[in-house]
Design an enzyme around this catalytic site. Sequence first.
Site, PDB file in Angstrom:
ATOM      1  CE1 TYR A  16      -2.241   3.426   2.125  1.00 15.17           C
ATOM      2  CE2 TYR A  16      -3.926   2.258   0.875  1.00 15.17           C
ATOM      3  CZ  TYR A  16      -3.502   3.391   1.549  1.00 15.17           C
ATOM      4  OH  TYR A  16      -4.320   4.471   1.649  1.00 15.17           O
ATOM      5  CD  GLU A  29       4.225   8.623  22.016  1.00 15.77           C
ATOM      6  OE1 GLU A  29       3.241   8.046  22.533  1.00 15.77           O
ATOM      7  OE2 GLU A  29       4.143   9.697  21.401  1.00 15.77           O
ATOM      8  CE  LYS A  48       2.478   4.497  12.123  1.00 14.64           C
ATOM      9  NZ  LYS A  48       1.581   3.345  11.870  1.00 14.64           N
ATOM     10  NE  ARG A 108      -6.630   7.835  10.906  1.00 14.90           N
ATOM     11  CZ  ARG A 108      -5.445   7.473  10.434  1.00 14.90           C
ATOM     12  NH1 ARG A 108      -4.350   7.986  10.955  1.00 14.90           N
ATOM     13  NH2 ARG A 108      -5.344   6.577   9.483  1.00 14.90           N
TER      14      ARG A 108
END
Length: 688
Positions: A41, A125, A127, A148
Amino acid sequence: MASISHDPSVEARARELREQIDAHNYRYYVLDEPSVPDAEYDRLLRELRDIEVAHPELITADSPTQRVGAGPLAAFAEVRHELPMLSLDNAFSEQDLRDFERRIRDRLKNHERMQADAAIDFACEPKLDGLAISLLYRDGLLVRGATRGDGSKGEDITQNVRTIPSVPLKLRGENFPPVLEVRGEVYMPRKGFDALNERQRAAGEKTFVNPRNAAAGSLRQLDPRLTAQRPLEFCSYGVGWVEGGELPGGHIETLRQLQQWGFRINPEMRLAHGVDACLDYYTYLLHKRDQLGYDIDGIVFKVNDFALQRELGFVSRAPRWAIAHKFPAQEEITELLDVEFQVGRTGAITPVARLKPVFVGGVTVSNATLHNADEIERLGVLIGDSVIVRRAGDVIPQIVQVVAERRPADARVILIPQQCPVCQSPVERVEGEAVTRCTGGLFCSAQLKETIKHFAMRRAMDVDGLGDKLVDQLVEAGLVNTVADLYRLDLEALANLERMGEKSARNLLEALGQSKTTTLPRFLFALGIREVGEATALALANYFGELEPVMAAAVDQLQQVPDVGPIVAAHVADFFATERNRDVIRQLRELGVHWPTIEIKARASLPLQGQTWVLTGNLESMTRDDAKQKLIDLGAKVAGSVSAKTDCVVAGPGAGSKLAKAEQLGIRVIDEAAFLEFLATPQPESVK
């Protein structure tokens, strides 16, 4: 994939890419059925973005580069985000990350907080590979949960997020803003994912490809009771809309404040001083990735100072102050060229996929496991298919999904062999088992090394000095082709082996000579018949007294032996029905392997007939194996766990849970001294 320069029509290629990406978005965001891995993708999206950068006139309002994701599912109420939930730009290399830092420095060079050459502090951080959601709190109470979606609007999943234990329904402490939106990731830990798929398989339902897909599907269940049954977790990574109150001035400080209010934050979070420290953290987490209990696909680096974030601002789809540095893809798409079948050490015949080489998980992969015939059927895979291959850490690469829409017209069915591909013996597949096995036993060269190691082990023929490395040498040098060849070895051939020498060779030959005098139970166990352990070998020997009756016994006769059921009986009968196995046994006897005939005793005359004993803790006067053998000789069955059917437990020093359970059930427990006294004068009544 065709490059831009080779595409005859740039406009046509851009239109084709938009259609492909939109289709993948629909499958991923709407149907929860992704058909390609993230890496594929990302490549499509980057190619489209490159075209649009070179040809801005081709940008359309509905281009995937101009929005974050697809629309919400129609079954859920729509939620409009007060602040858009935008996605992040990606870095795929060290240079990408350094370019990101350089762009930030260029924009902030005149900012009052930036000194010349001062390093920028970044929040680092992991993911998480899950589903981004928004949680809205009013006066400390959870009032809304939303996905989202397309970044501007998402789906109302309030009832579902309330079922997640790590989502606080009420904030802890005080001084939180009257309106607080917390953003984070819903994900599924690996252990929970594995357990969920086991339940799905047991129920005959569809399994999930990966934890991310499982988390997304679970969170979008219309019935919150189903969501509650799924092992979901929530980890916060920031805040969105806030009214009133005050938050700390930095990202990490804000996350720590969220932790005080009741939110989980990632323990791997770090503050890095400058881009080099970010790269060090990337290396650290990349190596630790497979030790974590959850999937991550990279690291998110954010400028920690909120004032600097505000100065940097946003582009149309992403903040300028954050970037996702992606790890090498753990899933990739490639072509299945062929399937070959390998024979393992236990005779298991495993299909191995031969793939068009593809870079995945940091290495080039050309082979992957297909496990067994059931897995081939479950996947519905054909030779010639485009498939998704997954590789995580040191795990053997495996095919996890077929990209059905890419199936070629000449795709071929995978045929399971009816004969062993190594020794041509018939194969078998026991009812209820997924594995197909070679029946070649002692003859099959693919199983030879493990067969020899088992044959020579202490509890079998007890050939001292015949270790694993020496077995490998003997087989690879062609000196041993069946276990009978062990007794044909000579001093000269052995002494010429690497690290052997004449003394070691003489010692081995002496040990082989001593092993020729054995017992029938040991010999039966040494043959390595499937499901025939020491206890079963002893039962067969005591029942028949000699080898010939065992070899001649039919399945129904074998089932008359105590503790021998239909499956074990079938394995024994099949093993001795194979002429090649019988030939190796004839050779062993001709070479001098022998044992005394067993006097067949009536089972009822054995003092512990029908009893079950358990050994636990350490014994000082004998090994556990010796104690077990003494009990078996007296007719007892020696079990590995305590149950209501246990007659007696022998507990030595260090006995733990088994002793506790025996006391709880009221089962008689004796120590080692009492056990030794019992062995001296066995009285079955004394332990009833």
